[in-house]
Every structure is written in C-alpha cells, then in structure tokens.
Design a protein around this motif. Structure first.
Motif, PDB file in Angstrom:
ATOM      1  N   LEU A  26       0.841  -1.200   0.000  1.00  0.00           N
ATOM      2  CA  LEU A  26       0.000   0.000   0.000  1.00  0.00           C
ATOM      3  C   LEU A  26       0.878   1.253   0.000  1.00  0.00           C
ATOM      4  O   LEU A  26       1.960   1.264   0.594  1.00  0.00           O
ATOM      5  CB  LEU A  26      -0.894   0.016   1.249  1.00  0.00           C
ATOM      6  CG  LEU A  26      -1.863  -1.166   1.381  1.00  0.00           C
ATOM      7  CD1 LEU A  26      -2.625  -1.082   2.704  1.00  0.00           C
ATOM      8  CD2 LEU A  26      -2.844  -1.184   0.207  1.00  0.00           C
ATOM      9  N   THR A  27       0.400   2.306  -0.657  1.00  0.00           N
ATOM     10  CA  THR A  27       1.094   3.591  -0.621  1.00  0.00           C
ATOM     11  C   THR A  27       0.778   4.269   0.703  1.00  0.00           C
ATOM     12  O   THR A  27      -0.393   4.367   1.090  1.00  0.00           O
ATOM     13  CB  THR A  27       0.613   4.491  -1.779  1.00  0.00           C
ATOM     14  OG1 THR A  27       0.950   3.844  -3.000  1.00  0.00           O
ATOM     15  CG2 THR A  27       1.257   5.856  -1.734  1.00  0.00           C
ATOM     16  N   LEU A  28       1.811   4.737   1.391  1.00  0.00           N
ATOM     17  CA  LEU A  28       1.597   5.415   2.667  1.00  0.00           C
ATOM     18  C   LEU A  28       1.147   6.857   2.412  1.00  0.00           C
ATOM     19  O   LEU A  28       1.804   7.596   1.676  1.00  0.00           O
ATOM     20  CB  LEU A  28       2.915   5.402   3.447  1.00  0.00           C
ATOM     21  CG  LEU A  28       2.933   6.169   4.761  1.00  0.00           C
ATOM     22  CD1 LEU A  28       1.860   5.669   5.712  1.00  0.00           C
ATOM     23  CD2 LEU A  28       4.300   6.033   5.417  1.00  0.00           C
ATOM     24  N   VAL A  29       0.001   7.221   2.998  1.00  0.00           N
ATOM     25  CA  VAL A  29      -0.471   8.599   2.914  1.00  0.00           C
ATOM     26  C   VAL A  29      -0.532   9.128   4.347  1.00  0.00           C
ATOM     27  O   VAL A  29      -1.474   8.852   5.089  1.00  0.00           O
ATOM     28  CB  VAL A  29      -1.848   8.698   2.223  1.00  0.00           C
ATOM     29  CG1 VAL A  29      -2.317  10.147   2.163  1.00  0.00           C
ATOM     30  CG2 VAL A  29      -1.792   8.093   0.817  1.00  0.00           C
ATOM     31  N   ALA A  30       0.521   9.846   4.751  1.00  0.00           N
ATOM     32  CA  ALA A  30       0.642  10.349   6.123  1.00  0.00           C
ATOM     33  C   ALA A  30       0.636  11.875   6.050  1.00  0.00           C
ATOM     34  O   ALA A  30       1.629  12.482   5.645  1.00  0.00           O
ATOM     35  CB  ALA A  30       1.933   9.840   6.753  1.00  0.00           C
ATOM     36  N   THR A  31      -0.500  12.468   6.415  1.00  0.00           N
ATOM     37  CA  THR A  31      -0.624  13.923   6.235  1.00  0.00           C
ATOM     38  C   THR A  31       0.409  14.678   7.077  1.00  0.00           C
ATOM     39  O   THR A  31       0.963  15.676   6.610  1.00  0.00           O
ATOM     40  CB  THR A  31      -2.066  14.379   6.557  1.00  0.00           C
ATOM     41  OG1 THR A  31      -2.545  13.664   7.696  1.00  0.00           O
ATOM     42  CG2 THR A  31      -2.979  14.112   5.381  1.00  0.00           C
ATOM     43  N   GLY A  32       0.694  14.203   8.282  1.00  0.00           N
ATOM     44  CA  GLY A  32       1.697  14.889   9.109  1.00  0.00           C
ATOM     45  C   GLY A  32       3.054  14.903   8.414  1.00  0.00           C
ATOM     46  O   GLY A  32       3.766  15.915   8.409  1.00  0.00           O
ATOM     47  N   ASP A  33       3.427  13.767   7.790  1.00  0.00           N
ATOM     48  CA  ASP A  33       4.714  13.702   7.072  1.00  0.00           C
ATOM     49  C   ASP A  33       4.700  14.680   5.895  1.00  0.00           C
ATOM     50  O   ASP A  33       5.709  15.335   5.616  1.00  0.00           O
ATOM     51  CB  ASP A  33       4.966  12.285   6.518  1.00  0.00           C
ATOM     52  CG  ASP A  33       5.255  11.261   7.619  1.00  0.00           C
ATOM     53  OD1 ASP A  33       5.450  11.671   8.773  1.00  0.00           O
ATOM     54  OD2 ASP A  33       5.281  10.065   7.300  1.00  0.00           O
ATOM     55  N   LEU A  34       3.570  14.763   5.196  1.00  0.00           N
ATOM     56  CA  LEU A  34       3.484  15.677   4.037  1.00  0.00           C
ATOM     57  C   LEU A  34       3.649  17.119   4.523  1.00  0.00           C
ATOM     58  O   LEU A  34       4.343  17.925   3.887  1.00  0.00           O
ATOM     59  CB  LEU A  34       2.135  15.513   3.315  1.00  0.00           C
ATOM     60  CG  LEU A  34       1.893  14.145   2.669  1.00  0.00           C
ATOM     61  CD1 LEU A  34       0.464  14.033   2.144  1.00  0.00           C
ATOM     62  CD2 LEU A  34       2.886  13.917   1.526  1.00  0.00           C
ATOM     63  N   PHE A  35       3.041  17.443   5.670  1.00  0.00           N
ATOM     64  CA  PHE A  35       3.167  18.811   6.190  1.00  0.00           C
ATOM     65  C   PHE A  35       4.595  19.091   6.663  1.00  0.00           C
ATOM     66  O   PHE A  35       5.133  20.168   6.402  1.00  0.00           O
ATOM     67  CB  PHE A  35       2.169  19.061   7.326  1.00  0.00           C
ATOM     68  CG  PHE A  35       0.726  19.043   6.876  1.00  0.00           C
ATOM     69  CD1 PHE A  35       0.365  19.603   5.661  1.00  0.00           C
ATOM     70  CD2 PHE A  35      -0.253  18.462   7.647  1.00  0.00           C
ATOM     71  CE1 PHE A  35      -0.956  19.583   5.224  1.00  0.00           C
ATOM     72  CE2 PHE A  35      -1.579  18.446   7.227  1.00  0.00           C
ATOM     73  CZ  PHE A  35      -1.934  19.003   6.008  1.00  0.00           C
ATOM     74  N   ARG A  36       5.225  18.123   7.345  1.00  0.00           N
ATOM     75  CA  ARG A  36       6.610  18.347   7.801  1.00  0.00           C
ATOM     76  C   ARG A  36       7.542  18.538   6.611  1.00  0.00           C
ATOM     77  O   ARG A  36       8.440  19.379   6.652  1.00  0.00           O
ATOM     78  CB  ARG A  36       7.094  17.170   8.670  1.00  0.00           C
ATOM     79  CG  ARG A  36       6.622  17.271  10.118  1.00  0.00           C
ATOM     80  CD  ARG A  36       7.207  16.176  10.992  1.00  0.00           C
ATOM     81  NE  ARG A  36       6.642  14.880  10.709  1.00  0.00           N
ATOM     82  CZ  ARG A  36       5.440  14.467  11.149  1.00  0.00           C
ATOM     83  NH1 ARG A  36       4.712  15.248  11.915  1.00  0.00           N
ATOM     84  NH2 ARG A  36       4.992  13.263  10.840  1.00  0.00           N
TER      85      ARG A  36
END
Ligand code: AP5
Ligand code: MG
Length: 230
Positions: A26-36
């Motif tokens: 699965l592709t990881l979709v981590a909004t916190g990581d995208l914001f950081r």
C-alpha cells in the motif's frame, strides 16, 4: 485496498505505517509527514501552515483534503501503469468529520471504498511518555524513542545517517493540545466506522513487532473475507 490507522498521538501510527505499507503493498499517505516535508522545504504551503503545526492545531480541511486527493490520483496513475500498488494506508487522516466525508466521496469518485479502520489503543500516560521521548530523523523521517527505541549512535539515524531531533510539536503545550483535539474531533469518527463494520481494535501497548503482526492479521483477515464474499 484502503486502510486507515487511527489512534491518538503517540499510539504508534507512524511507526506501524512505515513497517506495514511495504508489506501490504500500500502507498503510505501520512498527512503529518506531508506537512513536515512542506515546512522543511519552505514551500508556500509550508510557510502557511508552520505556525498552525507548531501549536499542535489542525491544518484547515481544504488544504489537507486537497493533498490527499493528489495522492489518490497518483495511486490511480500508478495502478494504470501496472506498478503493483494495491491502494493506500492512511496515517493521521481523516481527523475531522469533514475529512472523513471527503475521503468517502473521493474514494467513491474513483470507484474505490474504505476497507478497514484499525484502531490502535494505548493508555494516556504511556502516550505522553512516548511523545516526550520521541525523536525523528530530519532527513528520512525514521521514528525513534530515547527510552524504547534509540538510534544506535545518539542523534544519528541508523538508516540514513541524518540528524535525529525532537519534533517542534513534541513539547508539553502542543502535546496536550494535540491529544485534546484527538479526543474531541477524531475519536468520535470511530462510532460511524464501527456502525459500518470497518473497525478492528489492536492493543498498541505491546512491543512494536507484535503490534505490526496484529495489524497485518486484522487487515489480511478483512481482505481474505472480502474475496470469499465477493
Ligand atoms: P502527525 O504527524 O500525524 O502527528 P500526530 O497525529 O500528532 O501523531 P504522532 O505522529 O504524534 O503519533 P504516532 O501515532 O504516529 O506515533 P509514533 O509512531 O511517532 O500530525 C502532526 C501535525 O500535522 C498535526 O498536529 C496537525 O497540525 C497536522 N496534521 C496532520 N494530519 C492532519 C489532518 N488530517 N488534518 C489536519 N491537520 C493535520 O510513535 C510515538 C513514539 O512512541 C515514538 O517515539 C515511537 O518510537 C514510540 N513507539 C511507537 N510504538 C511503540 C511501541 N509499541 N512501544 C514502545 N514505543 C513505541
Ligand atoms: Mg505520526
């Protein structure tokens, strides 16, 4: 397959998502990581959200949903190219009723649906201890803990050699703000997911490897069940 990891800050979503996404394809979709990443790269988005993030507040729904929709489109493109991506694993999304509704709509618009919500449970005192002791690699995002999971060499990432530091929101004020927001805005979403038969609870207060196995079993059970039914 589309799976949400849900649990309060410090429950181990990021730790588990990094281990499970490759295993489940699965592709990881981590909004916190995208914001950081946006904050570190000092993009327009990063500049707009830095103060919100540092306080531990939620980034506005339109921004968050827009980023997730871009990721869903990337997955669709990769699948069309036959790249063997089976779907997405969401970490830290959705967190509000508006985000949960937007996710259902975005998946439906792409002919997909949510398959599983894994609720990771950890006692509150443990969450606070974990968040206070958390350290992350500035370069690759690998998560450590000064007590339970330190890097081999203090301050240096085992995986990439980057600097291992404390997150700006892992200070007592923002930690409290983030936990309060979880229980006020995010935890109530579980009732609806439970009514839809999607929720599987996992005890997150166990060794990291054990939690990974329990989550993987919960997800695989669900996908096997769907194949039998469908
Ligand atoms: P985000 O990055 O998602 O942070 P969070 O929700 O605050 O969750 P955490 O990352 O703190 O906890 P985690 O469950 O991932 O725990 P971890 O695995 O690191 O969001 C940050 C900010 O971005 C938000 O505050 C908001 O501003 C914004 N944002 C993000 N998504 C948003 C959205 N959808 N809408 C609006 N705004 C959004 O583990 C914690 C520690 O425990 C680590 O040190 C780890 O080593 C340790 N640990 C983990 N598992 C174990 C275990 N089993 N045993 C012992 N130690 C363990
Ligand atoms: Mg996280």
């Amino acid at each position: 397959m589309y799976v949400i990891l849900m649990g309060p800050q410090g429950s181990g979503k990021g730790t588990q998502a990094a281990r499970l996404a490759p295993r489940l394809g699965l592709t990881l979709v981590a909004t916190g990581d995208l914001f950081r990443a946006a904050i570190a790269a000092q993009t327009d988005l990063g500049r707009r959200i830095k103060a919100i993030y540092d306080r531990g507040d939620l980034v506005p729904d339109e921004i968050t949903v827009g980023l997730v929709e871009e990721k869903l489109d990337d997955i669709r493109r990769e699948r069309a190219l036959g790249e063997g991506v089976a779907g997405a694993l969401f970490d830290g999304f959705p967190r509000t009723r508006a985000q949960a509704d937007a996710l259902d709509a975005a998946l439906a618009a792409r002919g997909e649906r949510l398959d599983r919500v894994v609720q990771i449970e950890v006692p509150l005192e443990t969450l606070i201890t974990r968040l206070t002791g958390r350290r992350v690699c500035k370069r690759c995002g690998t998560v450590y803990n000064v007590e339970s999971n330190p890097p081999r060499q203090p301050g240096v990432c085992d995986r990439c050699g980057g600097a291992v530091v404390q997150r700006d929101d892992d200070k007592p004020g923002p930690i409290k703000e983030r936990l309060d927001l979880y229980f006020a805005e995010t935890a109530p979403l579980l009732a609806d997911y439970r009514d839809r038969g999607l929720v599987e609870q996992v005890d997150g207060d166990q060794p990291i490897e054990r939690v990974t196995e329990e989550i993987a079993r919960a997800v695989e059970r669900r996908s096997a069940g769907q194949k039998v039914e469908g």
